[in-house]
Design a protein around this motif. Sequence first.
Motif, short mmCIF file in Angstrom:
data_model
loop_
_atom_site.label_atom_id
_atom_site.label_comp_id
_atom_site.label_asym_id
_atom_site.label_seq_id
_atom_site.Cartn_x
_atom_site.Cartn_y
_atom_site.Cartn_z
N ALA A 12 65.39 63.35 32.68
CA ALA A 12 66.00 64.68 32.66
C ALA A 12 64.96 65.76 32.88
O ALA A 12 65.23 66.77 33.52
CB ALA A 12 66.73 64.89 31.33
N ASN A 13 63.75 65.55 32.37
CA ASN A 13 62.67 66.53 32.50
C ASN A 13 61.39 65.81 32.91
O ASN A 13 60.54 65.50 32.06
CB ASN A 13 62.46 67.28 31.17
CG ASN A 13 61.30 68.25 31.25
OD1 ASN A 13 60.97 68.78 32.30
ND2 ASN A 13 60.64 68.49 30.11
N PRO A 14 61.22 65.51 34.20
CA PRO A 14 60.00 64.78 34.62
C PRO A 14 58.71 65.54 34.36
O PRO A 14 57.66 64.93 34.20
CB PRO A 14 60.23 64.56 36.12
CG PRO A 14 61.24 65.57 36.53
CD PRO A 14 62.11 65.79 35.34
N THR A 15 58.77 66.89 34.31
CA THR A 15 57.56 67.65 34.02
C THR A 15 57.10 67.44 32.58
O THR A 15 55.97 67.79 32.22
CB THR A 15 57.78 69.16 34.27
OG1 THR A 15 58.83 69.63 33.41
CG2 THR A 15 58.16 69.42 35.71
N GLN A 23 58.44 62.87 24.13
CA GLN A 23 59.62 63.32 23.39
C GLN A 23 60.38 64.39 24.16
O GLN A 23 61.58 64.60 23.90
CB GLN A 23 59.19 63.87 22.03
CG GLN A 23 58.62 62.82 21.09
CD GLN A 23 58.24 63.39 19.74
OE1 GLN A 23 58.22 64.60 19.56
NE2 GLN A 23 57.96 62.52 18.78
N ASN A 24 59.71 65.08 25.11
CA ASN A 24 60.38 66.16 25.84
C ASN A 24 60.79 65.76 27.25
O ASN A 24 61.38 66.56 27.96
CB ASN A 24 59.47 67.40 25.91
CG ASN A 24 60.23 68.65 26.28
OD1 ASN A 24 61.33 68.88 25.81
ND2 ASN A 24 59.64 69.47 27.16
N SER A 25 60.48 64.55 27.66
CA SER A 25 60.86 64.12 29.01
C SER A 25 62.29 63.62 29.07
O SER A 25 62.89 63.55 30.14
CB SER A 25 59.91 63.03 29.50
OG SER A 25 60.04 61.85 28.72
N GLY A 26 62.84 63.26 27.93
CA GLY A 26 64.13 62.61 27.92
C GLY A 26 63.95 61.11 28.12
O GLY A 26 62.91 60.64 28.58
N GLY A 27 64.97 60.35 27.79
CA GLY A 27 64.89 58.91 27.96
C GLY A 27 64.97 58.50 29.41
O GLY A 27 65.48 59.22 30.26
N VAL A 28 64.45 57.31 29.70
CA VAL A 28 64.45 56.82 31.07
C VAL A 28 65.85 56.35 31.46
O VAL A 28 66.57 55.74 30.67
CB VAL A 28 63.42 55.66 31.23
CG1 VAL A 28 63.75 54.52 30.29
CG2 VAL A 28 63.38 55.18 32.67
N GLU A 29 66.23 56.67 32.68
CA GLU A 29 67.49 56.18 33.26
C GLU A 29 67.14 55.34 34.48
O GLU A 29 66.65 55.86 35.48
CB GLU A 29 68.40 57.33 33.67
CG GLU A 29 69.70 56.88 34.32
CD GLU A 29 70.50 58.02 34.91
OE1 GLU A 29 71.60 57.76 35.42
OE2 GLU A 29 70.00 59.17 34.88
N ARG A 30 67.36 54.04 34.39
CA ARG A 30 67.03 53.14 35.49
C ARG A 30 68.19 53.08 36.47
O ARG A 30 69.31 52.80 36.09
CB ARG A 30 66.69 51.74 34.96
CG ARG A 30 65.48 51.72 34.04
CD ARG A 30 65.15 50.32 33.56
NE ARG A 30 64.03 50.37 32.65
CZ ARG A 30 64.14 50.54 31.34
NH1 ARG A 30 65.35 50.65 30.79
NH2 ARG A 30 63.08 50.59 30.57
#
Length: 300
Positions: free
Chosen positions: A217-220, A234-241
């Motif tokens: 959600a937030n790659p930066t 914690q601020n990148s969001g979980g990974v969606e494969r």
Amino acid sequence: MLRSMYAGISGMKNFQTKLDVIGNNIANVSTVGFKKGQVTFQEMMSQTASGAQGSTGARGGVNSSQIGLGAQLGTINNIHTQGFRQTTNNPLDLSIQGDGMFEVVLVETPNGAGNTFVPINFDAAGGGNTAQVEDRFYTRAGNFYLDDRGFIVNSEGMYLVGFEYVDGNPVDSNAPGVLRIPLDAQSFNISTNGTVNYIDANGENQVAGQIGLANFANPTGLTKEGNNLYRESQNSGGVERVLPEESTSSQIISNSLEMSNVDLAEEFTEMISAQRGFQANSRIITTSDEILQELVNLKR
């Protein structure tokens, strides 16, 4: 005068940090998959000389009077724009056109694993034919190789994550694993949807699996770990494969690498701006010092 001196010091520190980031960008201008950094500043606290007053029947309102006390570092962002693509004619050099990142893992693969697909269990220790995960990272650097057992790995020996492919269809994008090309394969190629095809010893076309992509959600917000690798934060969001064919904006381009997204013209312009800003803040300090010297000289 002392306030202006400390404001000048804060400005010099900020522009020094900006020059550090610019220097790192320029140093990585030819680094595969590198994403440039960007520095932003923000105002430091202000000292209130007089507060705001509302209007009354006799007069209008009065604004507050505040004296700024300098600047401070706001953010250092990683800019995940697309880098230019360089053709290499190496089938295991992969670039991503669009969003997403390659997922690479350190795993303890089963001894003597001979299958083209070894499933990974991220939530528990591996057992039987399941690989045990030790660590995982994400990257846009697509310079991969084949190890001594035929697994697709990066320059650090980490395994590229993909999905099983059976009867012309991916099995499950929620069941990742590591991909292996048999050592007796005559040739192989990777299509734009990430499918790894190879010609077996009998001359027949086979599919080893499909390379997947990881979206955030937030790659930066990903944390840089060095070696062109990022780690989930914690601020990148979980990974969606996802599979490349499920994401209409993403493709995997074989025989090419995505290079750095650093623009030298932009970096040199920012360097000049930071240099002049540093000089201007140093001039504030020298000017304040001259005024203080004049005050000291009043006492003869």
